[in-house]
Every structure is written in C-alpha cells, then in structure tokens.
Design a protein around this motif. Sequence first.
Motif, PDB file in Angstrom:
ATOM      1  N   UNK A 152       1.019  -1.745  -0.071  1.00 10.92           N
ATOM      2  CA  UNK A 152       0.185   0.247   0.216  1.00 10.92           C
ATOM      3  C   UNK A 152       0.758   1.422   0.348  1.00 10.92           C
ATOM      4  N   UNK A 153       1.552   1.348   0.658  1.00 14.24           N
ATOM      5  CA  UNK A 153       2.712   2.495   0.963  1.00 14.24           C
ATOM      6  C   UNK A 153       3.559   2.608  -0.427  1.00 14.24           C
ATOM      7  N   UNK A 154       4.114   2.089  -1.246  1.00 12.33           N
ATOM      8  CA  UNK A 154       4.975   1.675  -2.411  1.00 12.33           C
ATOM      9  C   UNK A 154       4.286   2.055  -3.050  1.00 12.33           C
ATOM     10  N   UNK A 155       2.673   1.641  -3.494  1.00  7.31           N
ATOM     11  CA  UNK A 155       1.747   2.450  -4.472  1.00  7.31           C
ATOM     12  C   UNK A 155       1.624   4.045  -4.107  1.00  7.31           C
ATOM     13  N   UNK A 156       1.550   5.004  -3.252  1.00  9.70           N
ATOM     14  CA  UNK A 156       1.001   5.805  -2.737  1.00  9.70           C
ATOM     15  C   UNK A 156       1.921   6.512  -2.645  1.00  9.70           C
ATOM     16  N   UNK A 157       2.988   5.799  -2.631  1.00 10.90           N
ATOM     17  CA  UNK A 157       4.311   7.094  -2.785  1.00 10.90           C
ATOM     18  C   UNK A 157       4.981   7.064  -3.928  1.00 10.90           C
ATOM     19  N   UNK A 158       4.034   6.208  -4.742  1.00  7.82           N
ATOM     20  CA  UNK A 158       4.406   5.725  -6.172  1.00  7.82           C
ATOM     21  C   UNK A 158       3.411   6.762  -6.755  1.00  7.82           C
ATOM     22  N   UNK A 159       1.959   7.115  -6.627  1.00  4.65           N
ATOM     23  CA  UNK A 159       0.640   6.970  -7.349  1.00  4.65           C
ATOM     24  C   UNK A 159       0.643   5.962  -8.027  1.00  4.65           C
ATOM     25  N   UNK A 160       0.315   5.371  -7.651  1.00  3.55           N
ATOM     26  CA  UNK A 160      -0.455   3.985  -8.588  1.00  3.55           C
ATOM     27  C   UNK A 160      -1.279   4.415  -7.702  1.00  3.55           C
ATOM     28  N   UNK A 161      -2.460   3.236  -8.713  1.00  2.96           N
ATOM     29  CA  UNK A 161      -3.222   2.472  -8.535  1.00  2.96           C
ATOM     30  C   UNK A 161      -2.873   2.026  -7.172  1.00  2.96           C
ATOM     31  N   UNK A 162      -4.058   1.463  -6.767  1.00  2.00           N
ATOM     32  CA  UNK A 162      -4.241   1.221  -4.740  1.00  2.00           C
ATOM     33  C   UNK A 162      -4.549  -0.556  -5.107  1.00  2.00           C
ATOM     34  N   UNK A 163      -3.448  -0.875  -5.159  1.00  2.00           N
ATOM     35  CA  UNK A 163      -3.202  -2.268  -5.461  1.00  2.00           C
ATOM     36  C   UNK A 163      -3.928  -3.699  -3.737  1.00  2.00           C
ATOM     37  N   UNK A 164      -3.388  -3.251  -3.614  1.00  2.00           N
ATOM     38  CA  UNK A 164      -4.225  -3.355  -2.474  1.00  2.00           C
ATOM     39  C   UNK A 164      -5.541  -3.850  -2.075  1.00  2.00           C
ATOM     40  N   UNK A 165      -6.427  -2.748  -2.310  1.00  2.00           N
ATOM     41  CA  UNK A 165      -7.637  -2.713  -2.564  1.00  2.00           C
ATOM     42  C   UNK A 165      -8.264  -4.042  -2.865  1.00  2.00           C
ATOM     43  N   UNK A 166      -7.688  -5.016  -3.516  1.00  2.00           N
ATOM     44  CA  UNK A 166      -8.402  -6.012  -3.749  1.00  2.00           C
ATOM     45  C   UNK A 166      -8.298  -7.262  -3.087  1.00  2.00           C
ATOM     46  N   UNK A 167      -8.052  -6.351  -2.226  1.00  2.00           N
ATOM     47  CA  UNK A 167      -8.319  -8.038  -0.605  1.00  2.00           C
ATOM     48  C   UNK A 167      -9.107  -7.671   0.354  1.00  2.00           C
ATOM     49  N   UNK A 168     -10.489  -7.894   0.220  1.00  2.00           N
ATOM     50  CA  UNK A 168     -11.389  -7.796   0.978  1.00  2.00           C
ATOM     51  C   UNK A 168     -11.733  -8.502   2.148  1.00  2.00           C
ATOM     52  N   UNK A 169     -12.537  -8.546   3.243  1.00  2.00           N
ATOM     53  CA  UNK A 169     -12.714  -9.149   4.110  1.00  2.00           C
ATOM     54  C   UNK A 169     -14.112 -10.499   3.371  1.00  2.00           C
ATOM     55  N   UNK A 170     -13.782 -11.132   4.226  1.00  2.00           N
ATOM     56  CA  UNK A 170     -15.419 -12.192   3.961  1.00  2.00           C
ATOM     57  C   UNK A 170     -16.733 -11.605   3.584  1.00  2.00           C
ATOM     58  N   UNK A 171     -16.657 -10.170   4.417  1.00  2.00           N
ATOM     59  CA  UNK A 171     -18.023  -9.281   4.037  1.00  2.00           C
ATOM     60  C   UNK A 171     -17.575  -8.623   2.440  1.00  2.00           C
ATOM     61  N   UNK A 172     -16.796  -8.689   1.467  1.00  2.00           N
ATOM     62  CA  UNK A 172     -16.274  -7.877   0.507  1.00  2.00           C
ATOM     63  C   UNK A 172     -16.018  -6.840   0.809  1.00  2.00           C
ATOM     64  N   UNK A 173     -15.282  -5.999   2.233  1.00  2.00           N
ATOM     65  CA  UNK A 173     -15.015  -5.077   1.976  1.00  2.00           C
ATOM     66  C   UNK A 173     -13.408  -4.955   2.615  1.00  2.00           C
ATOM     67  N   UNK A 174     -12.926  -3.870   2.093  1.00  2.00           N
ATOM     68  CA  UNK A 174     -11.169  -3.649   2.807  1.00  2.00           C
ATOM     69  C   UNK A 174     -10.648  -3.137   4.296  1.00  2.00           C
ATOM     70  N   UNK A 175     -10.019  -3.634   4.846  1.00  2.00           N
ATOM     71  CA  UNK A 175      -9.957  -4.371   6.303  1.00  2.00           C
ATOM     72  C   UNK A 175      -9.556  -2.476   6.326  1.00  2.00           C
TER      73      UNK A 175
END
Length: 104
Positions: free
Chosen positions: A52-75
Amino acid sequence: MKETVNQKDRASIGWEILTKLANKNDLITYGEVADKMNIHHRTVRLFLEYIQSYCMDNNLPPLTILVVNKKGKQGDGFIASNKDRIQQDISAVYDFNWENIQNP
C-alpha cells in the motif's frame, strides 16, 4: 531461537499474487491470500502495508484494494482510497498495466 519474518519478502510474494489478480479483474480475501502464502490470515495486513505504501508513494493505483474480508470490504488498515471511490479505484487497478511495473 525464533526466526524473524521478513515482511518485505512476503510483500514481494503478495505483489505477484495481487498483480496477477488485477489482470483477471478479481478480488481475494485475506484468508485466500494467507492460504496461498501458507501463513495466518491475521499476518496478511503486515505485508500489505508495504505494498500500500509503495503504491501511494509512487502514485500507482491502490493494488491492495483487491484484498477484502469475508463481507467483501477492505480492512481498517486500507487507507489508499476513500470509501466513496472504492469502485472507481478497483476499476483503476484492473485497468492499470501492472506488467510495466517491476516488483519492488
């Protein structure tokens, strides 16, 4: 003596999993990531922080958004997007050419 876990090494493995997932336009749960990496699901957040930090620091789309909990939401640790932009940012991750970015 207990061996120290290198979260940066785990982040490198996680990066590969998430970029492949982005190319498939798919999401993954914390548990599924943990299973793929043979680790406990509660430790996934530790290496996702590096990605997440790498993506934010390098103006990349938030790759970690693809990881969700059992309810389908990001942590709670996911801070790379506003709640009202989640779908837009997921689309940005799917549309981004991750093959042009070297695994940091």
